[in-house]
Design a protein around this motif. Structure first.
Motif, PDB file in Angstrom:
ATOM      1  N   LEU A 123      -6.765 -16.893   1.301  1.00 14.12           N
ATOM      2  CA  LEU A 123      -7.231 -15.965   0.265  1.00 14.12           C
ATOM      3  C   LEU A 123      -8.726 -16.125   0.021  1.00 14.12           C
ATOM      4  N   LEU A 124      -9.213 -17.363   0.071  1.00 12.14           N
ATOM      5  CA  LEU A 124     -10.650 -17.603  -0.102  1.00 12.14           C
ATOM      6  C   LEU A 124     -11.428 -16.985   1.058  1.00 12.14           C
ATOM      7  N   ASP A 125     -10.920 -17.154   2.272  1.00 12.64           N
ATOM      8  CA  ASP A 125     -11.572 -16.572   3.444  1.00 12.64           C
ATOM      9  C   ASP A 125     -11.610 -15.054   3.355  1.00 12.64           C
ATOM     10  N   LEU A 126     -10.544 -14.450   2.856  1.00 17.59           N
ATOM     11  CA  LEU A 126     -10.484 -12.990   2.718  1.00 17.59           C
ATOM     12  C   LEU A 126     -11.561 -12.477   1.773  1.00 17.59           C
ATOM     13  N   ILE A 127     -11.763 -13.184   0.676  1.00 16.68           N
ATOM     14  CA  ILE A 127     -12.722 -12.698  -0.320  1.00 16.68           C
ATOM     15  C   ILE A 127     -14.164 -13.042   0.055  1.00 16.68           C
ATOM     16  N   ASN A 145      -5.526  -5.570   3.985  1.00 16.49           N
ATOM     17  CA  ASN A 145      -4.345  -4.743   4.221  1.00 16.49           C
ATOM     18  C   ASN A 145      -3.428  -5.371   5.261  1.00 16.49           C
ATOM     19  N   ASN A 146      -4.009  -5.951   6.323  1.00 17.43           N
ATOM     20  CA  ASN A 146      -3.201  -6.631   7.342  1.00 17.43           C
ATOM     21  C   ASN A 146      -2.513  -7.860   6.761  1.00 17.43           C
ATOM     22  N   TYR A 147      -3.212  -8.583   5.886  1.00 17.32           N
ATOM     23  CA  TYR A 147      -2.613  -9.761   5.247  1.00 17.32           C
ATOM     24  C   TYR A 147      -1.392  -9.367   4.418  1.00 17.32           C
ATOM     25  N   VAL A 148      -1.476  -8.235   3.719  1.00 17.34           N
ATOM     26  CA  VAL A 148      -0.373  -7.791   2.859  1.00 17.34           C
ATOM     27  C   VAL A 148       0.742  -7.148   3.682  1.00 17.34           C
ATOM     28  N   CYS A 149       0.380  -6.244   4.601  1.00 12.88           N
ATOM     29  CA  CYS A 149       1.390  -5.436   5.301  1.00 12.88           C
ATOM     30  C   CYS A 149       1.922  -6.098   6.584  1.00 12.88           C
ATOM     31  N   SER A 150       1.094  -6.903   7.234  1.00 15.00           N
ATOM     32  CA  SER A 150       1.524  -7.585   8.470  1.00 15.00           C
ATOM     33  C   SER A 150       1.212  -9.065   8.323  1.00 15.00           C
ATOM     34  N   ASN A 151       1.845  -9.672   7.332  1.00 12.01           N
ATOM     35  CA  ASN A 151       1.474 -11.019   6.927  1.00 12.01           C
ATOM     36  C   ASN A 151       1.600 -12.028   8.053  1.00 12.01           C
ATOM     37  N   THR A 152       2.751 -12.058   8.727  1.00 14.16           N
ATOM     38  CA  THR A 152       2.982 -13.062   9.769  1.00 14.16           C
ATOM     39  C   THR A 152       1.995 -12.929  10.913  1.00 14.16           C
ATOM     40  N   GLU A 153       1.754 -11.694  11.366  1.00 13.03           N
ATOM     41  CA  GLU A 153       0.821 -11.478  12.471  1.00 13.03           C
ATOM     42  C   GLU A 153      -0.602 -11.876  12.060  1.00 13.03           C
ATOM     43  N   PHE A 154      -0.983 -11.533  10.823  1.00  8.22           N
ATOM     44  CA  PHE A 154      -2.334 -11.883  10.354  1.00  8.22           C
ATOM     45  C   PHE A 154      -2.494 -13.399  10.279  1.00  8.22           C
ATOM     46  N   GLN A 170       9.201   0.950  12.398  1.00  9.03           N
ATOM     47  CA  GLN A 170       8.286   0.843  13.525  1.00  9.03           C
ATOM     48  C   GLN A 170       7.475  -0.449  13.441  1.00  9.03           C
ATOM     49  N   GLN A 171       7.049  -0.818  12.219  1.00 12.71           N
ATOM     50  CA  GLN A 171       6.299  -2.066  12.031  1.00 12.71           C
ATOM     51  C   GLN A 171       7.170  -3.275  12.368  1.00 12.71           C
ATOM     52  N   VAL A 172       8.436  -3.234  11.932  1.00 11.20           N
ATOM     53  CA  VAL A 172       9.370  -4.320  12.247  1.00 11.20           C
ATOM     54  C   VAL A 172       9.581  -4.406  13.755  1.00 11.20           C
ATOM     55  N   ALA A 173       9.769  -3.248  14.382  1.00  8.83           N
ATOM     56  CA  ALA A 173       9.979  -3.211  15.835  1.00  8.83           C
ATOM     57  C   ALA A 173       8.779  -3.781  16.578  1.00  8.83           C
ATOM     58  N   ASP A 174       7.582  -3.393  16.168  1.00  5.99           N
ATOM     59  CA  ASP A 174       6.366  -3.887  16.828  1.00  5.99           C
ATOM     60  C   ASP A 174       6.267  -5.404  16.717  1.00  5.99           C
ATOM     61  N   GLN A 223      -9.273   3.091  -3.771  1.00  2.00           N
ATOM     62  CA  GLN A 223      -9.237   4.324  -2.987  1.00  2.00           C
ATOM     63  C   GLN A 223      -8.649   4.071  -1.590  1.00  2.00           C
ATOM     64  N   ASP A 224      -9.042   2.965  -0.970  1.00  5.01           N
ATOM     65  CA  ASP A 224      -8.544   2.651   0.381  1.00  5.01           C
ATOM     66  C   ASP A 224      -7.048   2.413   0.379  1.00  5.01           C
ATOM     67  N   LEU A 225      -6.552   1.687  -0.639  1.00  7.24           N
ATOM     68  CA  LEU A 225      -5.116   1.412  -0.735  1.00  7.24           C
ATOM     69  C   LEU A 225      -4.333   2.703  -0.920  1.00  7.24           C
ATOM     70  N   ALA A 226      -4.846   3.580  -1.795  1.00  8.80           N
ATOM     71  CA  ALA A 226      -4.160   4.851  -2.051  1.00  8.80           C
ATOM     72  C   ALA A 226      -4.053   5.673  -0.768  1.00  8.80           C
ATOM     73  N   LYS A 227      -5.128   5.688   0.003  1.00  9.76           N
ATOM     74  CA  LYS A 227      -5.124   6.441   1.260  1.00  9.76           C
ATOM     75  C   LYS A 227      -4.156   5.828   2.266  1.00  9.76           C
ATOM     76  N   ALA A 228      -4.159   4.496   2.351  1.00 16.06           N
ATOM     77  CA  ALA A 228      -3.289   3.806   3.306  1.00 16.06           C
ATOM     78  C   ALA A 228      -1.822   3.943   2.943  1.00 16.06           C
ATOM     79  N   TYR A 229      -1.528   4.003   1.636  1.00 16.99           N
ATOM     80  CA  TYR A 229      -0.132   4.034   1.175  1.00 16.99           C
ATOM     81  C   TYR A 229       0.333   5.438   0.794  1.00 16.99           C
ATOM     82  N   ASN A 230      -0.495   6.463   1.096  1.00 19.85           N
ATOM     83  CA  ASN A 230      -0.119   7.848   0.815  1.00 19.85           C
ATOM     84  C   ASN A 230       0.196   8.043  -0.678  1.00 19.85           C
TER      85      ASN A 230
END
Length: 791
Positions: free
Chosen positions: A499-503, A512-521, A345-349, A754-761
């Protein structure tokens, strides 16, 4: 080195003396510490070693290396010896620096190639748009004209490809820059140049074909419109003669009444054969079947024009189809593997978003539909599907393509029908009624039209053409301006800034968007940076003023040219004038036709008035651009600077299969992906199979260990990390047990565990206690160290 014939022994590639080259350093302590004395032999041997090294350095010839390079090289060599790791590695900062230098130079060459070809194609498309103007002296065939242009384009491409290959060859001849460290990449970059040339040639030829076919259709419509205009002009001129014969003074109302009679009579006598709309849905459906034909008959059976019309009505949502796929889905959920449905679904989007952008870009041109448009969309879809880390699924591919084609066909059908309506001969003639009437009264009254017509030609023909020229030129200028900033100089400097801007602006969703939806971010981040850079309107105004000045210079030269000045009549004057601007400006044909209606202005006087009227264009456009927002200007650009910069700094878009670190390889069509700095596998959604806790190890250590992994590619079966290339053959992860995750990613994982664990089930990772002592300042310092930033 053994492949080089001149090297026969080790002494051919390294200096070695058996008397001074061997050194055994005894232990520091003479006995067991802490009471043991220091071993005098240790100090003596270390002193001898230092003395021999300094003597060797003194006898060495001149070199580009300085003492800092030597220290860095020695440190890297010592780490390799200590951890028994002698592979080519980007952890060696000199190697990384040499590769980055090569990438930086290559990106410069590639951008120059793109920019020069963009300029050439823009001029070629302008010549095609002005085809009938250029062909007034003799009959030309459009197909022959396009063939000539394609030959010229192929020649341009060959010359630029040769230049790129020569640049690469010369680069490896230079004595400094440690180029010998990246000798193995010479052929990779040479192949990238060849692939880039082929890719560019396909794009150039498609653009020329589309422009020519659309223009050919316009020529047929223009002939019909010209015939109607000539017939109406003939009738109106006859009316002028008839009214003059009455030899009485007529009021405007009386003239308008006579004109209305003639207009109705002439229009009723004309035959109008409007163009019928084509079935774009059928054309798109045909190309969809052609695209899917290599996939087999089953794929083609899934396609129908009816389903194509229906598919665009609702948003795309992928669900596993069939018993086997549903069983796989349940199995992967049971064993906590990556959810392939969610990944698809992410690829399709992502693909749908890129396709919508492509369709929107075509719609902006307000031209007719051409089948190369849908072919370009298929190219985008196929390229992104090939790069996506998902299994081949024909039902998914067909349903996705059908959904995108449904949307594209609807928009292209509207674009086609709008084009037909806007160019309908009957409608255009009716729109010119007021122009005919006004010009009829002016000619009858024998008014001097020179000044009025000069202003009309300037405002309705020249000014819009110059504005379009500026928008076609600003895209490359914005890219050049942004590349002048330190952020976009190299891929690594860009990555460091993100990466500096993120931190500095810590938000879990952004990480999470940078890691999971890198190109869009990254694309969104580039858009923001461009907007920030041009928030000062002066920067863009300078670029606009430059092109206004350039185009006005061309216009003035064409106006003052002796051939233009000696044209003899207004019609010839305009034709010669436009020929002089054949590859510079595209004059709107409707505006030009309106300008010529019943135009009896004196050519000499018109030329003088035109010269004066042109002087106002610069100020008029300047004021217009000042009132136009930056976002609106970007929408009108022919070249999208965001996409150009994205392709330059974000690479192929592939991510490490374990930690999701983006690939850093440069060049089109590289066959091997790699990343210099991997991160904890938690960011790749990997978890311990028994505890379901996110993994804190990094890829480079794991591929050098006896550990195992399982994922969708292994169908849930555990495989040794050392055999990862059996499943990911295009990824190179150098095994190095000495490496540890940087403090930057340790800090991020600890803070958002904790946030990563929740996002990644999954369950939170067991973070080492030492990681909890890392604060933001230490993370920033680690980032600077990783990217060799001194401040």
């Amino acid at each position: 080195m053994e492949k080089k014939e001149e090297n026969k022994s080790f002494t051919d590639v390294m200096e070695y003396n058996p008397e001074t080259g061997n050194c055994y350093i005894p232990g520091l302590w003479n006995g067991n510490p802490p009471m043991a004395p220091v071993n005098a032999g240790y100090s003596e041997t270390v002193y001898e070693l230092k003395k021999n090294i300094i003597q060797l350095l003194g006898r060495c010839g001149s070199t580009s290396n300085n003492i800092l390079d030597f220290r860095e090289w020695t440190t890297s060599l010592w780490n390799a010896v200590k951890y028994e790791n002698f592979i080519f590695s980007f952890r060696n900062s000199l190697v990384a620096d040499a590769y980055m230098r090569l990438c930086t130079e290559y990106n410069k060459w590639e951008w120059e190639f793109k920019k020069e070809m963009y300029t050439w194609v823009t001029k070629a498309e302008t010549r095609i748009s002005n085809f009938e103007v250029a062909a007034t002296s003799e009959k030309h065939d459009m197909e022959e004209f396009v063939r000539i242009l394609k030959n010229e384009g192929a020649k341009e491409l060959s010359e630029r490809e040769t230049k790129l290959l020569e640049n690469l060859k010369d680069y490896f001849k230079q004595p400094d820059g440690h180029v010998y460290l990246v000798e193995g990449y010479r052929e990779v970059f040479a192949n990238s140049i060849k692939s880039f040339r082929q890719q560019t040639q396909r794009s150039v030829f498609n653009q020329l074909t589309a422009a020519a076919d659309i223009k050919q259709g316009m020529l047929e419509l223009d002939n019909i419109k010209q015939n109607h205009t000539k017939e109406m002009e003939k009738a109106v001129r006859a009316l002028i003669d008839e009214c003059r014969k009455k030899n009485v003074e007529m009021t405007d109302t009386e003239l308008e009444k006579e004109f209305e009679k003639t207009w109705k009579k002439t229009v009723n006598s004309m035959s109008f054969s409007g163009q019928k709309p084509s079935n774009i849905f059928g054309n798109v459906s045909h190309h969809l079947r052609l695209n899917l034909s290599p996939k087999g008959s089953h794929a083609c059976k899934l396609v129908s024009e009816e389903s194509l019309r229906e598919s665009e009505l609702e948003s795309f949502k992928y669900t596993p189809d069939g018993f086997i796929e549903r069983t796989k889905h349940v199995f992967r959920q049971l064993f906590k593997l990556k959810d392939p449905t969610k990944v698809r679904q992410q690829v399709a989007d992502s693909i749908i978003s890129a396709s919508i952008e492509c369709v929107s870009d075509k719609m902006k041109r307000k031209s007719d539909y051409h089948e190369t448009y849908i072919e370009e969309i298929f190219q985008i879809i196929d390229e992104k599907l090939n790069n996506a880390d998902i299994d081949s699924d024909i039902e998914f591919e067909v349903s996705l393509k059908q959904h995108i084609c449904g949307f594209a066909a609807k928009m292209f059908q509207k674009m086609h029908e709008d084009f037909i309506q806007e160019n309908d001969p009957h409608t255009l003639l009716l729109q010119n009624k007021k122009t005919f009437c006004a010009n009829f009264k002016a000619v009858f009254s024998e008014q001097d039209q020179c000044q009025k017509k000069a202003v009309e030609f300037t405002n309705k023909c020249l000014q819009p053409a110059i504005e379009n020229f500026i928008y076609s030129s600003l895209g490359p200028d914005i890219v050049d301006e942004m590349e002048g900033c330190g952020i976009f100089k190299t891929r690594m400097s860009f990555k460091y800034e993100i990466l500096l801007d993120l931190i500095l602006n810590e938000q879990f969703n952004r990480f999470n968007n940078y890691v999971c939806s890198n190109t869009e971010f990254v694309k969104s981040w580039i858009e923001k940076k461009i907007k920030e850079h041009f928030s000062n309107k002066c920067k863009l105004s300078e670029l606009e003023a430059k092109h206004i000045k350039s185009s006005l210079k061309s216009v003035n030269v064409a106006t003052q040219d002796p051939e233009t000045q000696n044209a003899g009549n207004l019609k010839t004057f305009v034709e010669i004038f436009l020929q002089k601007l054949d590859d510079k400006l595209v004059i709107d044909k409707k505006a030009l036709a309106d300008f010529m209606i019943l135009n009896n202005a004196d050519q000499k006087q018109f030329a003088l008035q035109l010269t004066e009227s042109i002087k106002d264009i610069a100020e008029t456009l300047k004021q217009k651009f000042e009132k136009t927002t930056f976002e609106t200007k970007v929408e009108h650009l022919n070249m999208n600077p965001v996409n150009v910069l994205l392709n330059k700094v974000n690479g192929c878009g592939k991510q490490c299969p374990f930690c999701a670190e983006p690939c850093e390889a440069t060049g089109v069509g590289h066959t091997e992906h790699f990343a210099s700095l991997h991160r904890p596998q938690a960011f790749g959604q990997y978890r311990d199979n028994n505890t379901e806790k996110l993994v804190t190890d990094i890829c480079t250590s794991l591929v050098n260990s006896d550990c195992s992994f399982s994922c969708n590619e292994t169908n849930g079966v555990f495989q040794p990390y050392k055999s990862y290339r059996d499943f990911f053959p295009d990824w190179h992860i150098p095994p190095d047990k000495s490496l540890d995750a940087s403090d930057y990613w340790k800090y991020v994982l600890t803070k958002y565990n904790q946030d990563l664990a929740k996002a990644y089930n999954a369950k939170p990772a067991d973070v080492p206690s030492a990681w909890k002592d890392i604060n933001r300042e230490k993370a920033k310092a680690s980032l600077r160290e990783s990217f060799n930033k001194t401040n």
